[in-house]
Design an enzyme around this catalytic site. Structure first.
Site, mmCIF file in Angstrom:
data_model
loop_
_atom_site.group_PDB
_atom_site.id
_atom_site.type_symbol
_atom_site.label_atom_id
_atom_site.label_comp_id
_atom_site.label_asym_id
_atom_site.label_seq_id
_atom_site.Cartn_x
_atom_site.Cartn_y
_atom_site.Cartn_z
ATOM 1 N N CYS A 94 0.465 3.418 3.120
ATOM 2 C CA CYS A 94 1.129 2.840 4.300
ATOM 3 C C CYS A 94 2.629 3.101 4.218
ATOM 4 O O CYS A 94 3.266 3.418 5.221
ATOM 5 C CB CYS A 94 0.840 1.355 4.431
ATOM 6 S SG CYS A 94 -0.785 0.999 5.159
ATOM 7 N N HIS A 139 -4.679 1.341 8.356
ATOM 8 C CA HIS A 139 -5.047 0.968 6.988
ATOM 9 C C HIS A 139 -6.513 0.517 6.956
ATOM 10 O O HIS A 139 -6.836 -0.607 7.310
ATOM 11 C CB HIS A 139 -4.149 -0.145 6.438
ATOM 12 C CG HIS A 139 -4.516 -0.511 5.027
ATOM 13 N ND1 HIS A 139 -3.911 0.063 3.920
ATOM 14 C CD2 HIS A 139 -5.463 -1.345 4.535
ATOM 15 C CE1 HIS A 139 -4.470 -0.424 2.825
ATOM 16 N NE2 HIS A 139 -5.412 -1.279 3.174
ATOM 17 N N HIS A 141 -8.752 7.992 2.418
ATOM 18 C CA HIS A 141 -8.173 9.343 2.449
ATOM 19 C C HIS A 141 -9.236 10.362 2.103
ATOM 20 O O HIS A 141 -10.140 10.091 1.309
ATOM 21 C CB HIS A 141 -6.985 9.458 1.478
ATOM 22 C CG HIS A 141 -7.291 8.985 0.097
ATOM 23 N ND1 HIS A 141 -7.285 7.651 -0.265
ATOM 24 C CD2 HIS A 141 -7.646 9.667 -1.014
ATOM 25 C CE1 HIS A 141 -7.606 7.536 -1.541
ATOM 26 N NE2 HIS A 141 -7.844 8.745 -2.012
ATOM 27 N N ASP A 188 -1.077 16.194 -2.582
ATOM 28 C CA ASP A 188 -1.340 15.208 -3.638
ATOM 29 C C ASP A 188 -0.264 15.341 -4.719
ATOM 30 O O ASP A 188 0.107 16.446 -5.118
ATOM 31 C CB ASP A 188 -2.728 15.444 -4.245
ATOM 32 C CG ASP A 188 -3.209 14.255 -5.047
ATOM 33 O OD1 ASP A 188 -4.160 13.586 -4.629
ATOM 34 O OD2 ASP A 188 -2.602 13.981 -6.124
ATOM 35 N N HIS A 228 -9.780 14.065 0.461
ATOM 36 C CA HIS A 228 -9.176 15.115 -0.362
ATOM 37 C C HIS A 228 -9.633 16.479 0.150
ATOM 38 O O HIS A 228 -10.833 16.703 0.335
ATOM 39 C CB HIS A 228 -9.651 15.015 -1.823
ATOM 40 C CG HIS A 228 -9.188 13.798 -2.553
ATOM 41 N ND1 HIS A 228 -8.134 13.817 -3.444
ATOM 42 C CD2 HIS A 228 -9.646 12.516 -2.556
ATOM 43 C CE1 HIS A 228 -7.966 12.602 -3.964
ATOM 44 N NE2 HIS A 228 -8.872 11.801 -3.446
ATOM 45 N N CYS A 232 0.852 -1.197 0.000
ATOM 46 C CA CYS A 232 0.000 0.000 0.000
ATOM 47 C C CYS A 232 0.884 1.243 0.000
ATOM 48 O O CYS A 232 1.691 1.434 0.914
ATOM 49 C CB CYS A 232 -0.917 -0.014 1.220
ATOM 50 S SG CYS A 232 -1.803 1.533 1.460
ATOM 51 N N HIS A 285 -6.482 2.954 0.375
ATOM 52 C CA HIS A 285 -6.234 3.318 1.781
ATOM 53 C C HIS A 285 -7.039 4.601 1.973
ATOM 54 O O HIS A 285 -6.768 5.603 1.286
ATOM 55 C CB HIS A 285 -4.730 3.512 2.020
ATOM 56 C CG HIS A 285 -4.351 3.843 3.431
ATOM 57 N ND1 HIS A 285 -3.327 3.193 4.109
ATOM 58 C CD2 HIS A 285 -4.844 4.772 4.300
ATOM 59 C CE1 HIS A 285 -3.213 3.703 5.333
ATOM 60 N NE2 HIS A 285 -4.123 4.675 5.473
HETATM 61 P P1 5GP Z 1 -8.203 8.515 -5.110
HETATM 62 O O1 5GP Z 1 -8.586 8.571 -6.541
HETATM 63 O O2 5GP Z 1 -7.798 7.131 -4.669
HETATM 64 O O3 5GP Z 1 -9.279 9.120 -4.225
HETATM 65 O O4 5GP Z 1 -6.989 9.484 -4.941
HETATM 66 C C1 5GP Z 1 -5.697 9.077 -4.741
HETATM 67 C C2 5GP Z 1 -4.849 10.303 -4.881
HETATM 68 O O5 5GP Z 1 -3.543 9.984 -4.449
HETATM 69 C C3 5GP Z 1 -4.731 10.825 -6.310
HETATM 70 O O6 5GP Z 1 -5.201 12.165 -6.367
HETATM 71 C C4 5GP Z 1 -3.236 10.711 -6.622
HETATM 72 O O7 5GP Z 1 -2.752 11.802 -7.378
HETATM 73 C C5 5GP Z 1 -2.611 10.657 -5.245
HETATM 74 N N1 5GP Z 1 -1.385 9.872 -5.182
HETATM 75 C C6 5GP Z 1 -1.164 8.667 -5.755
HETATM 76 N N2 5GP Z 1 0.064 8.218 -5.459
HETATM 77 C C7 5GP Z 1 0.643 9.169 -4.691
HETATM 78 C C8 5GP Z 1 1.931 9.269 -4.088
HETATM 79 O O8 5GP Z 1 2.789 8.398 -4.196
HETATM 80 N N3 5GP Z 1 2.181 10.407 -3.373
HETATM 81 C C9 5GP Z 1 1.239 11.403 -3.235
HETATM 82 N N4 5GP Z 1 1.598 12.461 -2.510
HETATM 83 N N5 5GP Z 1 0.016 11.319 -3.775
HETATM 84 C C10 5GP Z 1 -0.279 10.225 -4.507
HETATM 85 ZN ZN ZN Z 2 -2.432 1.380 3.637
#
Ligand code: 5GP
Ligand code: ZN
Length: 113
Positions: free
Chosen positions: A6, A45, A97, A29, A99, A3, A95
């Site tokens: 994580c 997690h 989160h 992000d 925004h 993950c 995981h």
């Molecule tokens: P989801 O679509 O799952 O709600 O959003 C995941 C977010 O995590 C996306 O906006 C993506 O740009 C961000 N993200 C993905 N991988 C990484 C990473 O390795 N580091 C950071 N800081 N953000 C990430």
């Molecule tokens: Zn995780």
């Protein structure tokens, strides 16, 4: 478990935290969808909102208050708080989160996360 979040939380992937405490972390992000785009993430997690249990009420509240505090720190008068839930809801990282999106110049921030 493989993950990314994580790994970020465990500092196996270098990432600057704008906020961290015993239960949550927040970081920018990597592909911002807004001038200000932070992710507020529980250290635990939890896969997504779908997997929430009754005992997670406190952590959900914590995510929202943390986002509110970050928004205030940036002087945001308005912003969006978004949970993408499951693949059909646009969730890519499994995981939980939250925004935090904001910082648009115009009054109505019309974007899709
Ligand atoms: P989801 O679509 O799952 O709600 O959003 C995941 C977010 O995590 C996306 O906006 C993506 O740009 C961000 N993200 C993905 N991988 C990484 C990473 O390795 N580091 C950071 N800081 N953000 C990430
Ligand atoms: Zn995780």
């Amino acid at each position: 478990m493989d993950c990314i979040f994580c790994k970020i939380i465990n500092k196996e992937m270098p990432t600057d935290f704008i906020y961290e405490d015993e239960s949550v972390v927040a970081f920018g992000d990597i592909r911002p969808s807004a001038p200000i785009h932070y992710l507020v993430v529980p250290r635990e997690h939890i896969q997504s909102i779908i997997y929430l249990q009754k005992n997670h009420q406190e952590i959900i509240s914590k995510l929202i208050f943390t986002a509110k505090n970050i928004a205030e720190k940036f002087g945001l008068k308005g912003y969006k708080l978004v949970f993408n839930v499951g693949r059909e809801g646009g969730q890519i990282i499994d995981h939980l989160h939250l925004h935090l999106l904001g910082g648009w110049k115009n009054e109505a921030g019309k974007i899709n996360v």
